[in-house]
Structures are given as C-alpha cells and as structure tokens.
Design an enzyme around this catalytic site. Structure first.
Site, mmCIF file in Angstrom:
data_model
loop_
_atom_site.group_PDB
_atom_site.id
_atom_site.type_symbol
_atom_site.label_atom_id
_atom_site.label_comp_id
_atom_site.label_asym_id
_atom_site.label_seq_id
_atom_site.Cartn_x
_atom_site.Cartn_y
_atom_site.Cartn_z
ATOM 1 N N SER A 48 0.824 -1.213 0.000
ATOM 2 C CA SER A 48 0.000 0.000 0.000
ATOM 3 C C SER A 48 0.851 1.253 0.000
ATOM 4 O O SER A 48 0.392 2.308 -0.401
ATOM 5 C CB SER A 48 -0.849 0.062 1.278
ATOM 6 O OG SER A 48 -1.802 -0.930 1.286
ATOM 7 N N HIS A 70 -2.402 -3.879 -6.708
ATOM 8 C CA HIS A 70 -2.894 -3.455 -5.387
ATOM 9 C C HIS A 70 -4.404 -3.628 -5.249
ATOM 10 O O HIS A 70 -5.188 -2.898 -5.842
ATOM 11 C CB HIS A 70 -2.496 -1.978 -5.182
ATOM 12 C CG HIS A 70 -2.879 -1.426 -3.859
ATOM 13 N ND1 HIS A 70 -3.682 -0.321 -3.700
ATOM 14 C CD2 HIS A 70 -2.570 -1.835 -2.606
ATOM 15 C CE1 HIS A 70 -3.838 -0.072 -2.417
ATOM 16 N NE2 HIS A 70 -3.181 -0.970 -1.730
ATOM 17 N N GLU A 73 -5.463 -1.501 -8.431
ATOM 18 C CA GLU A 73 -4.521 -0.568 -9.056
ATOM 19 C C GLU A 73 -3.265 -1.325 -9.488
ATOM 20 O O GLU A 73 -2.772 -2.186 -8.748
ATOM 21 C CB GLU A 73 -4.138 0.533 -8.060
ATOM 22 C CG GLU A 73 -5.305 1.421 -7.685
ATOM 23 C CD GLU A 73 -5.005 2.360 -6.522
ATOM 24 O OE1 GLU A 73 -5.589 3.443 -6.481
ATOM 25 O OE2 GLU A 73 -4.199 1.992 -5.643
ATOM 26 N N ASN A 94 -5.673 5.596 -2.233
ATOM 27 C CA ASN A 94 -5.231 5.848 -0.854
ATOM 28 C C ASN A 94 -4.639 7.245 -0.686
ATOM 29 O O ASN A 94 -4.749 7.851 0.378
ATOM 30 C CB ASN A 94 -4.199 4.807 -0.408
ATOM 31 C CG ASN A 94 -4.859 3.484 -0.073
ATOM 32 O OD1 ASN A 94 -6.072 3.411 0.065
ATOM 33 N ND2 ASN A 94 -4.062 2.444 0.040
#
Ligand code: NAI
Length: 292
Positions: free
Chosen positions: A120, A141, A153, A192
């Site tokens: 992440s 991801h 992603e 994120n």
C-alpha cells in the site's frame, strides 16, 4: 499468456481473500504463510464468506466446494511457487521483509513468472531493485475487502517490462476485478493518496475546533456522496494503522498539517482502535452496526 497457477504469499487480511477471489475464477492457488495458524484462520474465514453466498442463493454448493478446494494452504515457499506463472506478495508492510522475499522468489522462479506486490505504501522500485530479474516485478494493489471491492490498481516500475503490465491487466480482468493502471509509480498509489488528503483536512478541521467528526462525516456523505465519511472510514481501517501512516508521513514532511491529531493519539493510547476493538471515533455495539 494467461495465468494458470498462482501463489499468494501471506495469508492475512489481504492474501486470504486475494487467493479466494482467484480460486473463484477457476485458477489453482497456493496460499503460503510462515504462521500455520494464519492459514487455518484464512480458510475458516473464506469458508464463512462463501457460505453467505450459498445461503443467499448466489452460489451453488458445487461452486462452493470447488472454490474452496482450489486454494491449497502451504508452509513451504519453494513448493508453493513451483509451476506458478504469477506470485502475489501480500506479507507484512515492511521493506526489508518484502525485499528478502523477492530475493528468494527471484531464485526460486523462472524469468517468465510475474512477481506482484500488494504493497500500500511502497513502490516496486524500492522492493524489487534488489533482485536480478526485476523486469517481471509489478504492483497489483487490491482493496479491502477483496471479495467485495472492484478496484485493483496496477503500477509498473520504470524497469517493468511492458508485457508484464499487459499480463497484470488481463489477470485482474480474468478474476472479475477492474484494473486502473498508473503511468508512473508512486507510494500509496491513487485511491489511498486521495483518501489521505481528505483525511488530513478532516483531522485538521476537528483539531482546530471547526466541527465534530460526526458533522464532517455527514457533510462528506451527503455533500460528496461518499458512502462513509473520513472518521467512519478511519474506524473501519483501524485507528492504529491510520495513526502509524500519519506518523510516518509527518516524519517525512514535517508539515504541521500532517501532525497526528491529539484526539487520534488519545484514542489509540486508550485501546480504542475503531471497529475492530468496538470503539473509535464512534461506538459499535457489534461488528457491523454503528451505535449512535
Ligand atoms: P496481515 O498482517 O493481515 O497479514 C500479513 C501476513 O503475512 C501474516 O499472516 C504473516 O504471518 C505473513 N507473513 C509475514 N512475513 C511472511 C513471510 N516472509 N512469508 C510468508 N508469510 C509472511 O497484513 P495485510 O493487512 O493482509 O497486508 C498485507 C499487504 O497488503 C501489506 O503490504 C499491506 O500494505 C497491503 N494492503 C493491505 C490492505 C488492508 O486493508 N489491510 C489494503 C491493501 C493492501
């Protein structure tokens, strides 16, 4: 080339569901963890998730048995990656651990095996620069909970071979998820980073006394149509995790806007970690419902 056998390394929150999502689409998966009890927990939780689908009538008992049987729990890394066309790393978010694993994978697998990381907060360059055959490394991801969330992603490093990006996209589509490919890798990828920016502003507003978490959550839900406001989402993610991210960011930037809010620090110090502990910015009277 389509992926015929996948190994997922790390059977925690993410790895267990990534393996299950893949198995649901007819691909055999080896699921590896250094802790045997994590493997047991992963299988039990996946079984519960899929049982709900059977109960709702969206999955037949035959499909249920098939999907569970396709995930093979393993302790031995070398055995698990033998014959794998794709290895997905989903171990603890620690650079040294990830680099060490990638070095092992570089030795254990052939140059056509794609090596993906679910990180992440790091880049593929940081993780895979240490290996020889790095052109096959890429970030893939997933989002939590993997069995529900559509987005995946994909971020190549400058050294990632173009056909690896194409393979990653085809793989994600084959397991019924929607890929979004970055043109250039960046820590935190896209969604994120956007959430972090919203959270940073929301925390600042509360810390400065402009509004309560409840008011901000309501504004974001009703005004921006987000399903959850930033404080409810922080409770969902785990306040210890959110605080750790915020602390790392503040250490890096030194920007006052990034300073972890006192209220967040106090909640974590008091063991109030959000949904998982039953209380955070909000109180929860069970694992799902928010108490008022
Ligand atoms: P977790 O802590 O739930 O699971 C990690 C697992 O890896 C543990 O079961 C641990 O025993 C195992 N492990 C650690 N080192 C290992 C090794 N060398 N070999 C085999 N197993 C090993 O972590 P979680 O939350 O599943 O995160 C995994 C990765 O996914 C991290 O990189 C994280 O940043 C990323 N991620 C996490 C999300 C989340 O919401 N939790 C969302 C998207 C990505």
């Amino acid at each position: 080339m389509s992926e015929t056998r996948v190994a997922v390394i790390g059977a925690g929150t993410m790895g267990s569901q990534i393996a299950q999502q893949i198995a649901l689409h007819g691909i055999s998966v080896a699921l590896v963890d250094e802790q045997p009890e994590q493997l047991e927990r992963a299988l039990t939780t996946n079984r519960k998730h899929l049982q709900r689908r059977v109960d709702k009538g969206t999955m037949t008992p035959l499909q249920f048995d098939d999907a569970l049987a396709r995930v093979e729990p393993m302790n031995d890394l070398a055995t698990a990656v033998t014959g794998a066309t794709l290895v997905i790393e989903a171990i603890v978010e620690d650079l040294g651990s990830k680099q060490a694993l990638f070095q092992q994978l570089d030795e254990l697998t052939g140059s056509e095996t794609m090596l993906a990381t679910n990180t992440s907060s790091m880049t593929v360059t940081q993780i895979a620069s240490v290996i020889k055959n790095r052109g096959r490394a890429i970030a893939v991801h997933f989002f939590n909970p993997v069995l529900v969330m559509q987005l995946v992603e994909i971020a190549p490093a400058p050294f990632t071979r173009p056909e690896i990006v194409q393979r990653a996209v085809a793989f994600v589509e084959a397991i019924d998820r929607t890929p979004v490919v970055l043109d250039m890798e960046i820590e935190g990828l896209l969604a994120n980073r956007i959430i972090a920016a919203i959270r940073r502003e929301a925390f600042w507003l509360v810390e400065q006394g402009y509004a309560t978490p409840e008011a901000i959550d309501r504004a974001v839900q009703l005004g921006l149509r987000h399903p959850m406001g930033p404080f409810e989402l922080a409770d969902f993610n785990g306040l210890d995790v959110v605080l750790a991210i915020q602390q790392r960011r503040y250490e890096r930037t030194g920007d006052e806007m990034d300073r972890p809010p006192k209220r967040l620090e106090a909640l974590v110090a008091g063991g109030k970690l959000g949904r998982k502990s039953g209380e955070g910015f909000y109180s929860y009277d069970d694992s799902r419902d928010r108490a008022t």
